[in-house]
Enzyme design. Structure first.
Site, PDB file in Angstrom:
ATOM      1  N   HIS A   1     -37.267  41.373 -33.382  1.00 18.41           N
ATOM      2  CA  HIS A   1     -37.625  41.122 -31.985  1.00 18.41           C
ATOM      3  C   HIS A   1     -36.403  41.147 -31.073  1.00 18.41           C
ATOM      4  O   HIS A   1     -36.446  40.612 -29.967  1.00 18.41           O
ATOM      5  CB  HIS A   1     -38.311  39.765 -31.853  1.00 18.41           C
ATOM      6  CG  HIS A   1     -39.415  39.546 -32.824  1.00 18.41           C
ATOM      7  ND1 HIS A   1     -40.479  40.410 -32.931  1.00 18.41           N
ATOM      8  CD2 HIS A   1     -39.623  38.581 -33.754  1.00 18.41           C
ATOM      9  CE1 HIS A   1     -41.299  39.967 -33.881  1.00 18.41           C
ATOM     10  NE2 HIS A   1     -40.800  38.875 -34.398  1.00 18.41           N
TER      11      HIS A   1
ATOM     12  N   HIS B   1     -45.445  41.867 -33.780  1.00 18.61           N
ATOM     13  CA  HIS B   1     -45.190  42.046 -35.206  1.00 18.61           C
ATOM     14  C   HIS B   1     -45.824  43.319 -35.723  1.00 18.61           C
ATOM     15  O   HIS B   1     -46.167  43.430 -36.883  1.00 18.61           O
ATOM     16  CB  HIS B   1     -45.724  40.861 -36.007  1.00 18.61           C
ATOM     17  CG  HIS B   1     -45.016  39.591 -35.697  1.00 18.61           C
ATOM     18  ND1 HIS B   1     -45.387  38.775 -34.673  1.00 18.61           N
ATOM     19  CD2 HIS B   1     -43.917  39.023 -36.256  1.00 18.61           C
ATOM     20  CE1 HIS B   1     -44.561  37.733 -34.624  1.00 18.61           C
ATOM     21  NE2 HIS B   1     -43.669  37.864 -35.556  1.00 18.61           N
TER      22      HIS B   1
END
Ligand SMILES: Nc1ncnc2c1ncn2[C@@H]1O[C@H](COP(=O)(O)OP(=O)(O)O)[C@@H](O)[C@H]1O
Ligand SMILES: Nc1ncnc2c1ncn2[C@@H]1O[C@H](COP(=O)(O)OP(=O)(O)O)[C@@H](O)[C@H]1O
Ligand SMILES: [Mg+2]
Ligand SMILES: [Mg+2]
Ligand SMILES: [Mg+2]
Ligand SMILES: [Mg+2]
Lengths: 218, 340, 340, 218
Positions: free
Chosen positions: C64, C226
């Site tokens: 991320h 994700h």
């Protein structure tokens, strides 16, 4: 409107630009594809945008302007709308070509030779490309040579224009085996070999469009 | 020519308007820093013109964001002229920008060395001279992937552009005159070298398909920032190998003094995320130290991109005290900010 | 399990080590801000622990970036615990981070609401309590694409995490006590909502292939960070339509006061370049104004990503004076910097 | 080494973990594939990393430790190496299972029932999943029930373990039509229907591995 005083040996700048714009637009994807192989994939878009600009400018321009002024307007418009390499090059070509005509009321074969001579000089002055560098010079140069030779030999303008168009097209085709020495394609070094130059290809279209710009009504 | 957005993985309305709409969004997001003149198609510092300050103008095709609009602001550019995507802007834009930011102390044009950019900026500088504005042009040509020779278009301008904009911008901010600002920008260009590799092609919105095909597992070595294929194609290497290749290419061309302090700029080409850029940076730093160089400043991120191309470039700048202090000087732009 | 890098368009050495190598690179590039403890697998502010200051710790799976390591530094996080890619870190990391940054004023854990993160942070907080460190946990769950109900894992934590880290970090820096810092973070979470869309899947390095297949021309609506598929799949819309969809989703769920001042955060998911993010931002601002909202602060860029996924998310935060001044307070991290 | 005092009705924790690790590693790609469909594509990697950690920890651990301590070590190792949802869940399961055994020197069928009872309770305590939520609970629960019933009915341990393994596998299969209500898959809402739960699938592998952990030498 331009006034034409004779059949078949005068040229209309507006018709030339109209036909060139149509040809460029029809071939835009192909031009972009050629530019994708050895450049950055925008040549079709660039020239389309420019030619649309030229048509709009001519439509808005002085209807009584002589051919030289029209060419200058077309050139300025290309400079102001295209960007990239082709914008200043074709823009300067038409501007200088137009200036060569001055205020002459008509564009005939001899005038066209002057226009293309000045145009080629402007392109080479700005871009410093020599024949064989795999650029638009490789189409424009042969076109001018063919035109001049045919007119000098006394051929009629339409035949001379056809020869010039063939020479430009042949010149464009002949760029395929060349290694680029100018413009983006030169970054590829030897990998530029085997692809036809997009600028030479569009130049051949523009030269070919002259054949449809003959003023056939008096 | 109309390209459907359904052929691309992109956030677009009309593909032909992508560059302009992005500029409108940039201006909406950063109204405190800059304004976008949609008529003249230029991005101008909000407080321009700055009286008595040398003005710095750059520009080039769009598709390299945040370059150049994201670098307009205090301590960097006074104006940016964005062209169509991957297409140099036109002289009218450069002239308008030059006039909008001229504070009476002269204007420096930072020009990346591409045929189109050079010719359009040349015509603009002639126009500006006609209007009585003195323009100094500085050419950026740092890409060692391209052979420099009298018989080519010369090296491309890539990563050094960002560094020159920052450092010359700081010089202008400190009050250097136009010759000095231009000289600093030239020094950055002389002491900087870049090299890039691509792991994917990229898709100009108006084209609707990738510029070239690159199979997974291969990389284009020596790419620029216009989705051009590189100098050669090779099987993809590890980050370690790629860093070595980049470091070797720039160091051997730059020949920095042994033990030199350097700024290492690991740039993302648009589609490569920070995880990979930092991973690569670690390998680059290792490589630089192995060459006896000392990285004292770093810039890691996508700052001069090629649309959504996956890949990265390394720009190495050999620093001296003046360049270092100008690098550290305050900057407040959309994409780079510190000290202000 | 060994995945060859030849199957991906990524800058990697050993795919299994990508996260760790990226952290080493982050630390090499930003040694003035943070250090990376490879043994404990944590990123810690260079000057930690800060005596008397409440410490802020966050963490979560890698992939991320720049979240969370890129937000360690003055005015934001004291430590980050990066897990494997897309996998929550383990309690040992959180405990080590908590101990490393505890300045005696208590520690706040900012936890994104994912089953794994919540459970691992819970075990860590129990361990910390055993060692006499008071930990306040704050759950971030701002993703309106996910139905919140007693019978689900609840909403995901996405973009509001970045805003909570910034704003709670500023509160800690200003000297708020642990309860107040936690309360500010909770207020951010309460007043923020997010919604994301994806235009491509993404490829975890150790998997070597995309998590899902998404044909060009379609988009996943309501994705997290994700690489999960979203709530539904639709033909790709224009940026205008996508902005409307996002704005509608967050505004209807948040129900801000009419005329409210808001912070609009247009986040890139990793593979979408700034050109498109700014283009989308322009459309988002239009949409917000049409809802009678007043964007007074903006953040545009890839700040909480899903590897190289193409796509974007919108996070909307309704501001009050305190949140606004905390947002504006100095911050100096690898990824966000101003006023310092 | 564990000492075994009888043939075929004692279990070796080390053998269980060894077999489970081998099965997980062999199926890792499949588990990751299942997790890609309704999760984030890391379950195979997570469990492989965890089981490798467990084997290393057991190899380094006290060779004379009783089964309960070994399970606690395995559980702690999972917590410390896996992360994600499965780490704390399986980690807590084994920790609590181990604690249920205390210092008992052997692990027999009755002990295993206690272990799995405590394990299931720990999973549900931490994760709050009910049967039918499409999680590992849907494999672990049926396994425990089958084991308990068979042993209560007087079946030998090996048959009871086979029944437990079948029940776990059947339980995992039965997650396919379920809509997930816990974990990442719940974000998909109805789109989670039609896919087998990765955690239930790995749980079935771990239960199946018990059948190879029977101590056959005395
Ligand atoms: N120095 C030059 N002299 C003449 N023609 C050139 C030169 N550089 C480039 N060209 C021509 O320009 C064409 C490319 O134009 P275009 O794609 O529109 O611009 P750009 O290269 O800036 O993207 C080339 O195919 C070539 O024919
Ligand atoms: N609350 C819960 N209770 C029980 N099991 C759960 C819960 N949440 C998730 N799981 C299990 O964990 C599995 C996913 O594990 P894994 O992929 O390793 O972690 P993550 O979801 O964090 O990526 C799911 O397939 C499910 O069986
Ligand atoms: Mg081109
Ligand atoms: Mg171009
Ligand atoms: Mg995970
Ligand atoms: Mg998972």
């Amino acid at each position: 409107m331009e006034t034409s005083i004779a059949v078949d040996h005068m040229l209309s700048v507006n018709d030339w630009m109209n036909q060139a714009a149509a040809a460029i637009e029809a071939e835009a994807d192909h031009l972009t594809q050629l530019d994708s192989a050895i450049g950055d994939g925008d040549h079709g878009t660039n020239m389309t945008r420019g030619m649309r600009g030229v048509l709009a400018a001519l439509a808005d321009g002085d209807p009584d302007a002589p051919p030289g002024k029209r060419l200058i307007l077309a050139g300025k418009t290309l400079v102001s709308t295209v960007g990239g390499a082709s914008g200043p090059l074709w823009g300067s070509a038409l501007r200088h070509g137009g200036r060569a005509l001055g205020d002459r009321p008509e564009l005939d074969g001899a005038g066209l030779v002057e226009v293309l001579t000045a145009a080629l000089a402007a392109v080479q002055d700005l871009g410093a490309a020599e024949p064989g560098d795999k650029t638009m010079v490789d189409a424009l140069g042969p076109a001018l040579t063919a035109l001049r030779e045919r007119l000098d030999a006394g051929d009629p303008l339409d035949a001379a224009l056809a020869a010039a168009a063939d020479a430009a097209q042949e010149g464009a085709r002949a760029t395929t085996p060349m290694q680029a020495r100018k413009g983006r394609a030169s970054y590829l070094g030897e990998r530029s070999v085997g692809h036809q130059d997009p600028g030479a290809t569009s130049t051949a279209l523009i030269v070919r469009a002259l054949g449809s710009a003959l003023v056939t009504t008096g | 020519m109309a390209t459907a957005i359904q052929t691309m993985r992109k956030l677009l309305n009309d593909p032909e308007q992508a560059g302009k709409e992005a500029l409108a969004g940039l201006a909406a997001a950063h109204g405190d820093i800059l304004r976008y003149d949609a008529g003249a198609q230029i991005v101008v510092r909000a407080d321009a013109p700055r009286k008595g300050k040398v003005a710095l103008v750059s520009g080039g095709g769009a598709g390299h964001e945040p370059l150049h609009g994201g670098f307009v602001g205090l301590g960097m550019l006074d104006a940016a002229c964005p062209g169509e995507i991957f297409t140099s802007p036109v002289p009218d834009q450069m002239l308008a920008a030059t006039k909008a930011v001229d504070g009476g102390a002269g204007v420096v044009h930072l020009v990346k060395n591409y045929t189109g950019d050079v010719m359009n900026f040349k015509l603009a500088a002639e126009d500006a001279a006609d209007e009585g504005i003195a323009v100094e042009s500085v050419l950026i040509d740092d890409d060692v992937a391209v052979q420099d020779s009298l018989y080519t278009a010369g090296r491309r301008g890539v990563g050094a552009t960002v560094l020159a904009e920052k450092i010359a911008g700081a010089a202008a901010e400190r009050g250097d005159d136009v010759a000095a600002v231009a000289a600093i920008a030239r020094r950055v260009n002389e002491r900087a070298r870049s090299f890039g590799i691509a792991l994917s092609s990229c898709t100009p919105p108006s084209a609707g398909k990738p510029i070239f095909d690159l199979p997974v597992g291969e990389m284009e070595v020596g790419v620029g920032i216009h989705g051009e294929p590189g100098r050669r194609r090779e099987p993809i290497g590890t980050a370690h190998e790629i860093a070595d290749l980049m470091v070797e290419a720039v160091v051997s061309d730059l020949s920095p003094a042994s033990g030199a302090k350097v700024l290492a700029f690991v740039n993302g080409l648009g589609g490569t995320p920070l995880l990979e850029l930092y991973l690569l940076y670690g390998e680059v730093e290792r490589g630089l130290r192995a060459h006896g160089l000392e990285p004292v400043r770093r810039l890691v991120g996508p700052f001069i991109t090629s649309l959504e191309m996956a890949g990265a470039s390394l720009t190495l700048l050999e620093l001296d005290d003046d360049l270092l202090s100008l690098w550290d000087a305050p900057v407040h732009t959309a994409a780079l900010r510190w000290g202000a």
